[in-house]
Write a protein that holds these residues in place. Structure first.
Motif, PDB file in Angstrom:
ATOM      1  N   UNK A   1      70.176  57.829  31.774  1.00 50.48           N
ATOM      2  CA  UNK A   1      70.254  58.833  30.704  1.00 50.48           C
ATOM      3  C   UNK A   1      70.848  58.256  29.435  1.00 50.48           C
ATOM      4  N   UNK A   2      71.317  57.008  29.493  1.00 50.15           N
ATOM      5  CA  UNK A   2      71.802  56.363  28.272  1.00 50.15           C
ATOM      6  C   UNK A   2      70.608  56.002  27.405  1.00 50.15           C
ATOM      7  N   UNK A   3      70.487  56.625  26.260  1.00 49.74           N
ATOM      8  CA  UNK A   3      69.342  56.401  25.387  1.00 49.74           C
ATOM      9  C   UNK A   3      69.685  55.389  24.304  1.00 49.74           C
ATOM     10  N   UNK A   4      68.663  54.705  23.841  1.00 50.46           N
ATOM     11  CA  UNK A   4      68.825  53.746  22.765  1.00 50.46           C
ATOM     12  C   UNK A   4      67.935  54.151  21.595  1.00 50.46           C
ATOM     13  N   UNK A   5      68.192  53.560  20.445  1.00 47.83           N
ATOM     14  CA  UNK A   5      67.392  53.851  19.258  1.00 47.83           C
ATOM     15  C   UNK A   5      65.981  53.309  19.444  1.00 47.83           C
ATOM     16  N   UNK A   6      64.990  54.054  18.980  1.00 46.75           N
ATOM     17  CA  UNK A   6      63.615  53.589  19.070  1.00 46.75           C
ATOM     18  C   UNK A   6      63.458  52.230  18.410  1.00 46.75           C
ATOM     19  N   UNK A   7      62.823  51.303  19.109  1.00 39.98           N
ATOM     20  CA  UNK A   7      62.626  49.974  18.540  1.00 39.98           C
ATOM     21  C   UNK A   7      61.593  49.997  17.423  1.00 39.98           C
ATOM     22  N   UNK A   8      60.701  50.979  17.448  1.00 42.87           N
ATOM     23  CA  UNK A   8      59.746  51.202  16.349  1.00 42.87           C
ATOM     24  C   UNK A   8      60.127  52.524  15.691  1.00 42.87           C
ATOM     25  N   UNK A   9      60.812  52.483  14.547  1.00 45.10           N
ATOM     26  CA  UNK A   9      61.431  53.702  13.999  1.00 45.10           C
ATOM     27  C   UNK A   9      60.469  54.814  13.620  1.00 45.10           C
ATOM     28  N   UNK A  10      59.329  54.489  13.030  1.00 43.80           N
ATOM     29  CA  UNK A  10      58.422  55.532  12.566  1.00 43.80           C
ATOM     30  C   UNK A  10      56.987  55.032  12.617  1.00 43.80           C
ATOM     31  N   UNK A  11      56.016  55.932  12.810  1.00 46.69           N
ATOM     32  CA  UNK A  11      54.615  55.520  12.846  1.00 46.69           C
ATOM     33  C   UNK A  11      54.204  54.803  11.560  1.00 46.69           C
TER      34      UNK A  11
ATOM     35  N   UNK B   1      54.385  56.123  22.779  1.00 48.01           N
ATOM     36  CA  UNK B   1      54.198  55.336  24.004  1.00 48.01           C
ATOM     37  C   UNK B   1      54.865  53.965  23.891  1.00 48.01           C
ATOM     38  N   UNK B   2      54.737  53.325  22.749  1.00 45.18           N
ATOM     39  CA  UNK B   2      55.365  52.014  22.562  1.00 45.18           C
ATOM     40  C   UNK B   2      56.872  52.111  22.761  1.00 45.18           C
ATOM     41  N   UNK B   3      57.488  53.123  22.185  1.00 46.88           N
ATOM     42  CA  UNK B   3      58.935  53.290  22.341  1.00 46.88           C
ATOM     43  C   UNK B   3      59.311  53.647  23.770  1.00 46.88           C
ATOM     44  N   UNK B   4      58.459  54.410  24.451  1.00 49.45           N
ATOM     45  CA  UNK B   4      58.732  54.749  25.859  1.00 49.45           C
ATOM     46  C   UNK B   4      58.753  53.495  26.718  1.00 49.45           C
ATOM     47  N   UNK B   5      57.892  52.530  26.427  1.00 51.68           N
ATOM     48  CA  UNK B   5      57.850  51.287  27.192  1.00 51.68           C
ATOM     49  C   UNK B   5      59.079  50.420  26.957  1.00 51.68           C
ATOM     50  N   UNK B   6      59.675  50.549  25.787  1.00 50.89           N
ATOM     51  CA  UNK B   6      60.783  49.671  25.430  1.00 50.89           C
ATOM     52  C   UNK B   6      62.127  50.166  25.954  1.00 50.89           C
ATOM     53  N   UNK B   7      62.182  51.387  26.477  1.00 55.17           N
ATOM     54  CA  UNK B   7      63.459  51.966  26.879  1.00 55.17           C
ATOM     55  C   UNK B   7      63.452  52.315  28.369  1.00 55.17           C
ATOM     56  N   UNK B   8      64.507  51.925  29.046  1.00 54.02           N
ATOM     57  CA  UNK B   8      64.682  52.314  30.448  1.00 54.02           C
ATOM     58  C   UNK B   8      65.454  53.628  30.490  1.00 54.02           C
ATOM     59  N   UNK B   9      64.795  54.693  30.073  1.00 53.89           N
ATOM     60  CA  UNK B   9      65.509  55.944  29.863  1.00 53.89           C
ATOM     61  C   UNK B   9      64.747  57.129  30.421  1.00 53.89           C
TER      62      UNK B   9
END
Length: 542
Positions: free
Chosen positions: A48-58, A93-101
């Protein structure tokens, strides 16, 4: 059946696989091994520890030479709205892949609860759709009741279910009907003409009056003070300013009409509070949570001993989602440990959606995806393959279910998640791994996809003992499948890897590769093995 949490014992690999698949779109060997050493409570806390999106905006790289770029932060008018909506889904989807959340899984769960389609029915502006996705992300681990209030003012929702056309003199009941029937309390058993136990047709009509005058704000210049996300607004002169009295299903509750923008918003909040005061509303969300995270079907005992107590907890927590997710994901029931047999109900009981299937393959095999801004054109060409061939052709139009009820896997009995695996979808599912190995879209005339799985390098860098055929197959099946496989299945997979040769053949081939770097033999054999492993029934389940 016990509703209590697991004790302090560590998860182990089997339960870690189960937890990670159900809670994240990122699935790696390293994360599995780290979770296996943790208790369920500690593992869930980590997830549940979330991180900032690695790709901030489309980012839109077109038109060539003068790209629209980060159009969502601009007040200008842009063309290419259909393309931009797809870009928003690529961004998510790209951000979902980058986070173990857990956040992204919970966000998609909320999409199944408060459905908007990026194209079916039309949401007009891609920026509206972007705001909708951000709203779900904002409340993914937050408060369901608050989201149920904010969603009414979401510009994409206002267009999708026509509430922007709902006026006092010309009421439109579409949103009001779906809000009760699908988004919150759900339709109960019909007990009389236009009476569905949980609400009546009269309640739909009165709810439409509550929602009247709430419309889109095209310039996106009304910003919600709680979320920071653009929203619609109240047009006071188009709102029904009569008091609203609901049926006996809601204890004939009377909501006083508002005559100012602030008072009308309070009227709306009073309505949502009334709906959420009904136990049926909490029960409806817990059934959805169960179907999404645990299993599509359940027996009466499970409903009495697990789902209903969870619903009472949801009420006690004032509809905060995170405490309920923690209880669900650390319960003995989630790990199928609440009876004498721990391998007959939960683990491996859900057919993976195309989203889960592809995301697991991409993350487990560490595929190098082009960067969405530094190499935007190749990234979007890859995502077109993902969107069209991996998702849509496999029965999951991405963020655009065909009806407001959402994807059939989450509501349509008796098949539920079996909808993902049918005669219409099996070939596109099987083509995924073959396309990634070839770098060509097997579902679309072998078009280049700009991403290729180098299985030889992956095995060399990530598998413990790649020169042993038996060790390699055991490690792959242990990591990829929900349950351990039989020796008979391992012999079958060995036949794929070895052909008619003895086990020493593979050892010699691998040693030859490591010394000469000629991968001709090992690449061919490994690609055959991985294709069979991924397309086997065991991998289709989670």
């Amino acid at each position: 059946m016990s509703y209590s949490d697991l004790q302090s014992a560590s998860l182990g690999l089997r339960k870690a696989k189960h937890l990670l698949r159900r809670t994240s779109f990122s699935y790696t060997k390293e994360l599995l091994l780290s979770l296996a050493d943790l208790t369920p409570e500690r593992a869930v806390e980590q997830l549940v520890n979330t991180t900032t999106n690695s790709w901030p905006a489309p980012y839109d790289p077109l038109p060539t030479g003068n790209p629209d770029g980060h159009w969502t932060s601009s007040a200008a008018t842009f063309s290419g709205q259909t393309r931009k909506k797809r870009i928003v889904t690529a961004w998510w989807w790209y951000n979902a892949l980058q986070q173990n959340s857990l956040k992204q899984k919970a966000s998609f769960f909320l999409h199944s609860c408060f459905t908007v389609s990026k194209s079916v029915g039309g949401t007009a502006s891609a920026s509206y759709f972007f705001d909708y996705v951000r709203l779900l992300d904002h409340y993914a681990l937050g408060n369901l009741k608050d989201l149920a209030k904010k969603i009414t003012f979401d510009n994409a929702m206002l267009i999708y279910l026509n509430n922007t056309r709902n006026n006092a003199r010309n009421p439109n009941e579409n949103y009001a009907r779906e809000y009760l029937e699908l988004f919150t309390i759900l339709k109960g058993q019909q007990i009389g003409p236009e009476d569905y136990t949980t609400y009546t047709e009269k309640d739909v009509q009165i709810a439409a009056k509550v929602f009247s005058g709430i419309k889109i704000q095209p310039k996106r210049d009304v910003i919600d003070t709680d979320t920071g996300i653009p929203r619609g607004k109240v047009f006071v002169n188009q709102h029904d300013k009569t008091d609203k009295t609901f049926s006996t299903a809601f204890n004939e509750t009377k909501i006083v009409a508002g005559t100012t923008e602030a008072a009308i918003e309070k009227e709306h909040d009073d309505f949502v509070n009334m709906v959420f005061q009904q136990e049926a509303t909490a029960l409806s969300y817990c059934k959805k949570l169960y179907r999404f995270f645990i299993r599509s079907t359940w027996d009466p005992e499970t409903e009495e001993q697990f789902i209903k107590p969870l619903a009472q907890d949801l009420i006690t927590e004032n509809f905060e989602l995170l405490p309920i997710l923690k209880k669900l994901l650390t319960s003995k029931h989630f790990y199928d440990q609440d009876d004498a047999k721990d391998s007959d109900e939960i683990i491996g009981s859900i057919v993976k959606s195309p989203l889960n299937l592809l995301s697991e393959i991409v993350s487990f095999f560490k595929l190098e995806i082009p960067h969405p801004e530094n190499n935007a054109l190749e990234f979007y060409r890859f995502f077109n393959f993902v969107h069209n061939s991996c998702f849509t052709k496999a029965g999951m139009p991405f963020w655009e279910p065909n009806t407001v009820a959402g994807y059939p896997a989450y509501y349509q009995e008796p098949d539920f998640d079996r909808h993902w695996y049918s005669s219409n979808t099996i070939l596109p599912r099987f083509n995924i791994i073959q396309s990634l190995l070839a770098g060509r879209d097997r579902s679309n005339n072998n078009a280049r996809i700009y991403v290729t799985l180098d299985i030889t390098s992956f095995v060399e860098q990530n598998m413990t003992n790649p020169s042993s055929s038996s060790d390699l197959i055991t490690e792959f099946t242990d990591l990829l499948y929900p349950e351990a496989v039989s020796e008979e299945r391992k012999r079958y997979f060995s036949k794929i890897l070895l052909g008619d040769f003895p086990s020493g053949y593979w050892t010699s081939a691998w040693i030859n590769y490591t010394s000469t770097r000629d991968n001709t033999i090992v690449k061919t054999r490994l690609e055959a093995l991985i294709t069979v492993l991924i397309n086997a029934p065991e991998f289709q389940l989670m």
